[in-house]
Design a protein around this motif. Sequence first.
Motif, PDB file in Angstrom:
ATOM      1  N   LEU A   2       0.820  -1.200   0.000  1.00 45.09           N
ATOM      2  CA  LEU A   2       0.000   0.000   0.000  1.00 45.09           C
ATOM      3  C   LEU A   2       0.861   1.260   0.000  1.00 45.09           C
ATOM      4  O   LEU A   2       0.486   2.267  -0.603  1.00 45.09           O
ATOM      5  CB  LEU A   2      -0.923  -0.017   1.225  1.00 45.09           C
ATOM      6  CG  LEU A   2      -2.100   0.928   1.237  1.00 45.09           C
ATOM      7  CD1 LEU A   2      -2.969   0.764   0.002  1.00 45.09           C
ATOM      8  CD2 LEU A   2      -2.925   0.720   2.495  1.00 45.09           C
ATOM      9  N   ASP A   3       2.018   1.199   0.646  1.00 43.63           N
ATOM     10  CA  ASP A   3       2.906   2.362   0.652  1.00 43.63           C
ATOM     11  C   ASP A   3       3.330   2.758  -0.761  1.00 43.63           C
ATOM     12  O   ASP A   3       3.440   3.948  -1.076  1.00 43.63           O
ATOM     13  CB  ASP A   3       4.131   2.111   1.541  1.00 43.63           C
ATOM     14  CG  ASP A   3       4.943   0.892   1.128  1.00 43.63           C
ATOM     15  OD1 ASP A   3       4.376  -0.025   0.488  1.00 43.63           O
ATOM     16  OD2 ASP A   3       6.137   0.840   1.457  1.00 43.63           O
ATOM     17  N   HIS A   5       1.517   2.230  -3.562  1.00 43.97           N
ATOM     18  CA  HIS A   5       0.345   2.809  -4.222  1.00 43.97           C
ATOM     19  C   HIS A   5       0.051   4.220  -3.737  1.00 43.97           C
ATOM     20  O   HIS A   5      -0.472   5.036  -4.488  1.00 43.97           O
ATOM     21  CB  HIS A   5      -0.876   1.911  -4.036  1.00 43.97           C
ATOM     22  CG  HIS A   5      -0.723   0.584  -4.690  1.00 43.97           C
ATOM     23  ND1 HIS A   5      -0.688   0.429  -6.054  1.00 43.97           N
ATOM     24  CD2 HIS A   5      -0.578  -0.655  -4.162  1.00 43.97           C
ATOM     25  CE1 HIS A   5      -0.526  -0.850  -6.340  1.00 43.97           C
ATOM     26  NE2 HIS A   5      -0.453  -1.519  -5.210  1.00 43.97           N
ATOM     27  N   LEU A   6       0.378   4.510  -2.495  1.00 43.59           N
ATOM     28  CA  LEU A   6       0.154   5.854  -1.961  1.00 43.59           C
ATOM     29  C   LEU A   6       1.358   6.771  -2.184  1.00 43.59           C
ATOM     30  O   LEU A   6       1.321   7.942  -1.818  1.00 43.59           O
ATOM     31  CB  LEU A   6      -0.169   5.778  -0.459  1.00 43.59           C
ATOM     32  CG  LEU A   6      -1.497   5.127  -0.099  1.00 43.59           C
ATOM     33  CD1 LEU A   6      -1.647   5.018   1.416  1.00 43.59           C
ATOM     34  CD2 LEU A   6      -2.660   5.906  -0.691  1.00 43.59           C
ATOM     35  N   MET A  41      -1.118   6.480   6.953  1.00 43.06           N
ATOM     36  CA  MET A  41      -0.798   5.068   6.812  1.00 43.06           C
ATOM     37  C   MET A  41       0.258   4.679   7.830  1.00 43.06           C
ATOM     38  O   MET A  41       1.203   5.426   8.078  1.00 43.06           O
ATOM     39  CB  MET A  41      -0.277   4.790   5.402  1.00 43.06           C
ATOM     40  CG  MET A  41      -0.106   3.301   5.162  1.00 43.06           C
ATOM     41  SD  MET A  41       0.845   2.907   3.704  1.00 43.06           S
ATOM     42  CE  MET A  41       2.486   3.056   4.351  1.00 43.06           C
ATOM     43  N   ASP A  75      -4.753  -3.638   5.819  1.00 43.18           N
ATOM     44  CA  ASP A  75      -4.457  -4.331   4.572  1.00 43.18           C
ATOM     45  C   ASP A  75      -3.539  -5.486   4.931  1.00 43.18           C
ATOM     46  O   ASP A  75      -2.370  -5.293   5.221  1.00 43.18           O
ATOM     47  CB  ASP A  75      -3.778  -3.365   3.595  1.00 43.18           C
ATOM     48  CG  ASP A  75      -3.434  -4.012   2.275  1.00 43.18           C
ATOM     49  OD1 ASP A  75      -4.048  -5.043   1.925  1.00 43.18           O
ATOM     50  OD2 ASP A  75      -2.539  -3.487   1.584  1.00 43.18           O
TER      51      ASP A  75
END
Length: 168
Positions: A2-3, A5-6, A41, A75
Amino acid sequence: NLDIHLGCERRVIFDFVNVLMDECTLHQALLKDKREPNLSMLAASQTRDKESLTVDGVERVLAELAKNFDYVVLDSPAGIESGARHAMYFADDAIIVTNPELSACRDADKMVGFIWSKSRRAELGPKDAEAVSQTLLITRYSPERAEAEESLSIGDIEELLGLPVVGV
């Protein structure tokens, strides 16, 4: 991931395990999104053993997150390893992500079973807690492949897992 994608993968200094082990504060480990001021996050550890996660430790970090945020989204990694089991244990709602391959659906079905029988809400029982709400998100879906019977259809997956589909 996720890191990635962000767009904050190079900004990770502290992670969940650092907070868990009191090596930093939660505030130090949270990464603010560059575009959404209300989105933060907390990265999972990429280097430490996931076995360092304990139910009590995860509960403490999640309780601290819940004080500061309206929603906490976990996630979890694919499969049913320690990280995924800890994520599902505390779930109020679960979105099971799978793709239209039989092996992926079998893994998803294992997670559905774990949530149904081993989540905190399952342990408390129906007198004290509602069951975890579970829904399904299907990735990598190709209607053409499903039509040619090269992969499972949406209906097949829904029937196999017994969950409503919330997205494809």
